[in-house]
Scaffold this motif. Sequence first.
Motif, PDB file in Angstrom:
ATOM      1  N   LYS A   5      -0.284  -3.500   0.353  1.00  0.00           N
ATOM      2  CA  LYS A   5       0.903  -3.284   1.111  1.00  0.00           C
ATOM      3  C   LYS A   5       2.230  -3.598   0.440  1.00  0.00           C
ATOM      4  CE  LYS A   5      -1.688  -5.026   5.019  1.00  0.00           C
ATOM      5  NZ  LYS A   5      -1.979  -5.921   6.067  1.00  0.00           N
ATOM      6  N   GLY A  57       7.029  -7.457   6.031  1.00  0.00           N
ATOM      7  CA  GLY A  57       5.587  -7.697   6.523  1.00  0.00           C
ATOM      8  C   GLY A  57       4.659  -7.911   5.484  1.00  0.00           C
ATOM      9  N   TRP A  58       4.767  -7.325   4.194  1.00  0.00           N
ATOM     10  CA  TRP A  58       3.950  -7.328   3.067  1.00  0.00           C
ATOM     11  C   TRP A  58       4.070  -8.597   2.637  1.00  0.00           C
ATOM     12  CZ3 TRP A  58       7.144  -8.395  -1.018  1.00  0.00           C
ATOM     13  CH2 TRP A  58       8.315  -8.080  -0.759  1.00  0.00           C
ATOM     14  N   THR A  71       5.234  -0.914  -0.679  1.00  0.00           N
ATOM     15  CA  THR A  71       6.543  -1.492  -0.611  1.00  0.00           C
ATOM     16  C   THR A  71       7.417  -1.259  -1.769  1.00  0.00           C
ATOM     17  OG1 THR A  71       5.586  -2.936   0.956  1.00  0.00           O
ATOM     18  CG2 THR A  71       8.168  -2.964   0.675  1.00  0.00           C
ATOM     19  N   HIS A 106       9.127   0.241   8.659  1.00  0.00           N
ATOM     20  CA  HIS A 106      10.199  -0.904   8.681  1.00  0.00           C
ATOM     21  C   HIS A 106      10.951  -1.127   7.560  1.00  0.00           C
ATOM     22  CE1 HIS A 106       6.826  -3.297  10.865  1.00  0.00           C
ATOM     23  NE2 HIS A 106       7.288  -2.415  11.717  1.00  0.00           N
ATOM     24  N   TYR A 140       4.701  -0.930   7.733  1.00  0.00           N
ATOM     25  CA  TYR A 140       5.713  -1.697   6.950  1.00  0.00           C
ATOM     26  C   TYR A 140       6.612  -0.732   6.143  1.00  0.00           C
ATOM     27  CZ  TYR A 140       2.708  -5.836   7.967  1.00  0.00           C
ATOM     28  OH  TYR A 140       2.061  -6.857   8.458  1.00  0.00           O
ATOM     29  N   TYR A 155       4.740  -6.900  13.222  1.00  0.00           N
ATOM     30  CA  TYR A 155       4.011  -7.047  12.219  1.00  0.00           C
ATOM     31  C   TYR A 155       2.541  -6.473  12.498  1.00  0.00           C
ATOM     32  CZ  TYR A 155       7.913  -9.466  10.319  1.00  0.00           C
ATOM     33  OH  TYR A 155       9.175  -9.796   9.627  1.00  0.00           O
TER      34      TYR A 155
END
Lengths: 1051, 122, 301, 240
Positions: free
Chosen positions: A165, A229-230, A169, A1034, A1031, A1024
């Motif tokens: 994740k 979130g990551w 990102t 987001h 994510y 989340y």
Amino acid sequence: MVSPLYIIAVALVAAFLLGLLKEERRGLAYSVTLVTLALMSWISANWLWLFISTDAVPVEIYTAGTAPPFAINLRMGLVEAALTLLINLTGLISGLAMKDSLLRQGRRAMAVWLVAVMALSGIVLTRDMFNMFVFFELAVIATAGLVLISEHIRNDGLTLAAGFKYMITSQFISTFLLIGIIFAYHATGTLNIDGMANTSLVLLNGGSIAFFLMFIAIIAELKPFPANGWALDIYESADPAFSALFSAATGAAALYAADKLLLIGGAEWLPIATGIGIVTFVAANLLALPQTHDRRLLGYSSIAQTGLILVVLGQRDILGEHTLFIAGGLLLSHAVAKAGLFWLSGLVAGRELNAWAALRSHPLLVFAFVTFICMLTGLPPFPGFYAKWELIHLLAGEGRIALLGLILFSALIEAGYLFRWFGYVMKRESPAEPVDTAPHKTAAVLVAVIAAWGLSFLWGELAGALFGRGNILLALPLLFALSFLLLDPLPAWLKNTLAIAGMVAWFYLTYTEYDPLRMIFAAIFLIGGALTLLASYHAHGKRIGFYPSAMLMYAGLAMLIRATSTFDFFVAWELLTVGSYFLILRGKHSEPHALSYILFSLGGAFMILAGFALAAQGAPHFSLASLQELAQPLAPWVFLLLAIGFMTKTAAIGLHIWLPGAHAEAETDVSPMVSGILLKAGLYGLIMLLLTMGRQNFYGVDLVNAMLWIGAITALIGNLLAIFQEDAKRLLAYSSIGQMGYAMFGLALMNHLGWLMALMFVINHYVYKSMLFLAVGGVAKRTGTREMYRMGGLITLMPLSFIATLIGIIAVSGVPPLSGFGGRWIFYNAILTSEARLPMIILFLAGPIAFLYLFRLIYTIFLGQLKDEFRRVKEAPFWIILPQMIYVAILLVVAVVPGLVLRHVDAYLDQFFPNGGLSWDGMIITSDFGYWNPIAIMIIVGVIFMTLFSWLLFVNRRAQKVKQFNIVFSAERPFRPETTHFAWNFFAPYRKALGFLTLPLVTLFWSTMTDFLHTAGDLTRRFYTGNGQTYAYHLLGFVIIVYLFGMGIQP
Amino acid sequence: MMTSLAHWAMAAGFVLILIGFYGALTNRNLLRMIVAFCIADTGVNIVLVAVGHMRGRTAPILDSAVPVADAVSRIIDPVPQALVLTAIVIGLGVTAMMLAYALKLYEKKRTLDIAKFTELKW
Amino acid sequence: MTFDWMKIPYALLTLFIVFNFGLLLTAFIAKIGARAGRRHGIPIWQNYIDLIKNYGQRSSITHGVMFYLGPVFRLTGGVGLLLFVPTIYGSEMFSNLSFAGDLILALYFVFFGTLGMALGAGESGHPHAAIGITRGLAQVTAAELPLALAVFAVALQYQTLSVTEIVAAQQGGMMNWTMFTNPLAVAAAMLAFLGSMMRPPFDVVLAPQEIPIGPPTEYHSAYLALMQTNRAIFPIAKIVIYMNLFFGGATSWPEFAVKVFLIYLFSAFVGVCFPRFRVEQSIRWFLIWAVPLGVLSILWV
Amino acid sequence: MEPIMIKNAIALLLLAAVGAIFVSLLAGYMPDEQLNLTARYYAERTAQDIGTANIVTAIVVTYRGLDTLGEVTVLFISAAIVGLVLAQGRLPTNVPGSPQQPRVPVGELLSTGSRLLTPLILLLGIYVFVNGHLTPGGGFQGGAIIASGMLLLLLADPLKHFSHRLIDVIESISGLLFVGIGVLGLLYAGGFLDNRLLPIGTLGELFSAGVIPLIYSLIGLKVGSEFSSMLASLSETEEA
């Protein structure tokens, strides 16, 4: 000086060297790694020392023999030195803590570790935008790599998913960053950060979007809400030692990178940074509330702290030269504490917060934990405290009140979950798995503890240099309190003697400084405190943790009365708050109550802080006395904030729900301290406030008048609630609420006698409440219960406790001839001159209600029927009785010669309220309305009583004590004390008549509030989903929202 | 204004980035996501190079065609070219890492569906 | 400070007069009550008989120290209350020991006996004693409130807390009495008075039928005698305060006798006319009817 | 509406917004008519200061040498991690000793071709990085070419084992030398990675531009070995 480039070079050389080593030579590889990290730290430390000890200017380091902007350059200044030291040291210590897993994974993992640390240092050092990108990518890959290779420790795939994740990102981030950099280069013709700043990039064609892209990319590295979130998943799943680096070092580096970007962005982008920061700070703390997983909680907290520091960076337009001090204080507090907590989490086997209860068997680790959470919460003497103080003051000075409010609110939430956690540590059932006390792991934690205290000292010195404040850590009372940490292995009686001696000695040293008003408080705090400590002799063993906590509270109290500036006052306030919290938490079932105590107290403290800040209007120094120079429209606000803050401590109605549990559940000898002594701190604050600010008009409401009402209602509700308690200590606790209401009422009368009455309450309440708590505590100790209906008939078994209680309740009730009557008499005289008549009616109602609970207290415990199981109960221990007897003596003396103390105070009050004092004519005390002769009363009552008593003795001299059940009972003979002792639900008719007044509306209000926050946090965190792709949504959403805001404010 | 080659190249780069992003956002298969990111990376690189482009100039290599003295007026901006080199290599490193991740994730769960790796949340 | 030792015999004289007056008055009132109920009632000297009998009896029973001291407290409260208030206005002889304190002292000293008695009865271990006390205390908190308000109104009105000065301010004709200058306060106080006299409708505290004799269940012989003595003195002492505050005080013993009798009669009158309240009912009654009067009287001043 | 459609719609919406950002970047973009400050400096000064014909090389290796060091490090740790991770675990089904799936035999053309081409490819790679300062190309390109040769070998014989040890040593030593030269620059020349440790020589000659050819060769070796190492690691996961 060694060139800072060696930080990078040494790390790389070592990393490449590790590649040459044989896979089997892991020990050697590990040594090389540690030595390298130590070397890197040493280089940074060297520079830091240079900048601290001399006025050296930052050094520019060129590469390629070419000046910037044509080649990459680095800069080493104070900030860089400090940050790289932080990063390298964290890397070193985390490397130490990770020994096992590094050794298992071998040289390549170590190389990655070195590169990670080096990359973070590089981010800090470089002044070239693209170079920063390279270092960022290095850090990302190293991070992802470390996550990936540490996966096999848990082997559950969770870490892997988190790492992936993160990679997703970072792909988005690096795209934005690169596009941003190239367009920024196009716009300015340079890649140099200072160069970009000089050409005011944002104003150039297309430059603002380019800047936005760079900015948002770096900001995204700070894990802003909601695009984070990551990061949480990494915090939750990675090796804690790595998380320590990720939180402390990566966070620091990314923040500094953001700082550099803000340099480019200029003033227009500061509000955006502030906005992102504050949203993150609030949201992350809110989301942390419902967490039960320790590392995830720490992750949320890390994110929140980063947000706060971002706020500070965003406020640099008003913080100016102090930005560094503030941001540094917050950052170092965060970094050290968070790293320490992550390292600590490596020692704990379970991942639930409850599992940390295992720490309890290791006082040193508990101390470490306390250090860390206090540091995070920004309590004195830690750097965060200084930073918070300055930050709030500067914000208030510029009128940024909304931001100030949000910061304090969020800080309170943070304190909430941290102290709740501490409650778990101290009170929850200890898990089966013990703490892993491998030396290398504990060493890491201890280093963090040492760093925490060292930084505290340093920040104290800095505050001294910058603002002329005293170093908190050099305050003698605090040092004395802290010295008990070292003395803790000594037996309790020895420490007790030292503590008493210390307090008396401090009083002796300082007593000349106090005016009569302060003298009362000084005597109660110090001599009174020493007196209650006599009861602590009953404790056996070492009583680990008791003395540091108690002495911390007393140190705070001692400092409070000597404080002349708002800063000193607030420091003392926080110290006494936190000390008393630790004390209260020691009670067996006090966990939830201690928590609500600390939350209310900190909430109140934040109010006070805001009030002081508002009052100072940016002035670095503000003495308490200058409060009186405040004018409209500021003054009423300041008054309101301060008053609410102080009333939190006196448990005024609406803010009182913490008190009963906290006082009732505390240990036997702690209850008198927190009730008899600590409550007076709030009154002292109110006195200070009223003395300096007097009446304030707030939108047509006379605030003092409002206080009058609050005092009266508090007195009524406190008394009313007290009569319905089954628990003796709770009864006393509610009674304290009522008594404080009286005192507050007296102060709010704002006349001579009102104040005299309040001060009389201060003294009396200390004496009789300490005495009653000790008496009841002694009984509870012997009977093993605090439920009064379970007791009964103890008078013959515990006669001394009975006498203390009897004298106590007579004194409380105000029945002549004891000292309580004096208070009532002054009260009636005081209200005669007051204009506000309605609140008095409430007070009239409250008065007699006191009889109800007082009678209940003495009757249900000492009179009535003795229970079978208590027939062998002995009198309370000597050391618990002794102070009670001293209090009895004091009460009698004060009853006869109240002038002993009151005369001086009365005379002293003349300067504030010249009219309406008392005249002390021999033994007769005369007011404008009436008179009172305590000695005469005592003698008359005594003579009548003795005459009648002699008469009864004469006629009834042969009376013998009969058996318990030898009573005239309607038609049957009682045989069980349980059914014959009328004690439970004692005032049932009263409940029927007035019970509606005791509905727990306030409790309902506050629990709804906390439930609301929890639910809000709990619902928000569903967002989340755990899906790495979500994510990414987001992140993009975040980018776009910030873009809209950012472009919206551009000219 | 969309006249120059640089504009077209840049537009193409941006489109590639968006395509890559779309792929990464909508494909649940890890490998497809990685490929999508590679496409986006390529887009970024094209944009990078495009920014350095100047009409009617030549590569920044000093040889017989571009004497040192004329360099200023003859060559295009060399910096983006240097940067793109770095960017490519870094992109490669990241891709390698992501592939390694995908492999390990597949080992764990026997699936490449990103939506199956959501144990950590909230 | 010099003490006028003659105050002691004077005080004892007051005590003696009031004691006898009280014995006769309570019997007389009881008789009136009985007659209102169409009964014959006790002879007027019945109290003397009871008292002598009880003082003559010896008990060898005690439940403990507080039990033993309970009646002593009780009577000390009664005697003290009487002596802290001047009985006859303008008379040095019968100003008693009021130099020790003012109105506030008297008001708070009321509780001295109550508290002591409650403790003594409590030690007997008899549950009915405790029940009676809880009821009494519960009721008194509500009943005292209108009185406190009225007293406060009076103190505000006359700007003094000294009983003598309050009486002095009411001299010079009936229209100067507080009853006429501040009727609301007096009304509130008189309602409170009902509550403190342990007569119907507020006598559930004693509850003669349901619980043999309330708190004093366990007391007999000399203990009881002390309490009976108190029962003669205490109501009079209380009425003296009312008289002084609201009805112009008394300048001579005959005036004293008439005023005390009338005030006492008021409670007896109400008592025979109304049925008994439960405790929560009487609390509500005081709060709804008497307290607003008291509040008004304060605001009126 | 299906969840998947909602998701796609949101994705499109978000990307439309990102696209809008890009469009405004594009709209605001004006190609330079003149070299900017930095580029002009490089154009004017490279020849005399650095002595490379390929200005990009001067930038990559010297002016922005720190970046290059960083990217080499990126590759280094990527290779290290990939190697470490892939060596750690194998697909659970492939327990040692389990019957190997029969492979499709490699074609004659490929195996013969690879034998023929690989040396040439390696040579080309070396040429490209050694001449990086003169012609288009350089260490990365050369390294990639070398790695492609390795790939060819692997394709021809998937079971072929490279000596990881050798690759590691080459990689590490070239990395060490790179940093070492950088540090020497710090000590004996104008700064870290200053190429003027050695004489600049004449523009356009092979042995010119100070240490640039050396560094670029090292980079070439390093990149080549790193790529090879990654390829080898990845291919080993297949075969085992």
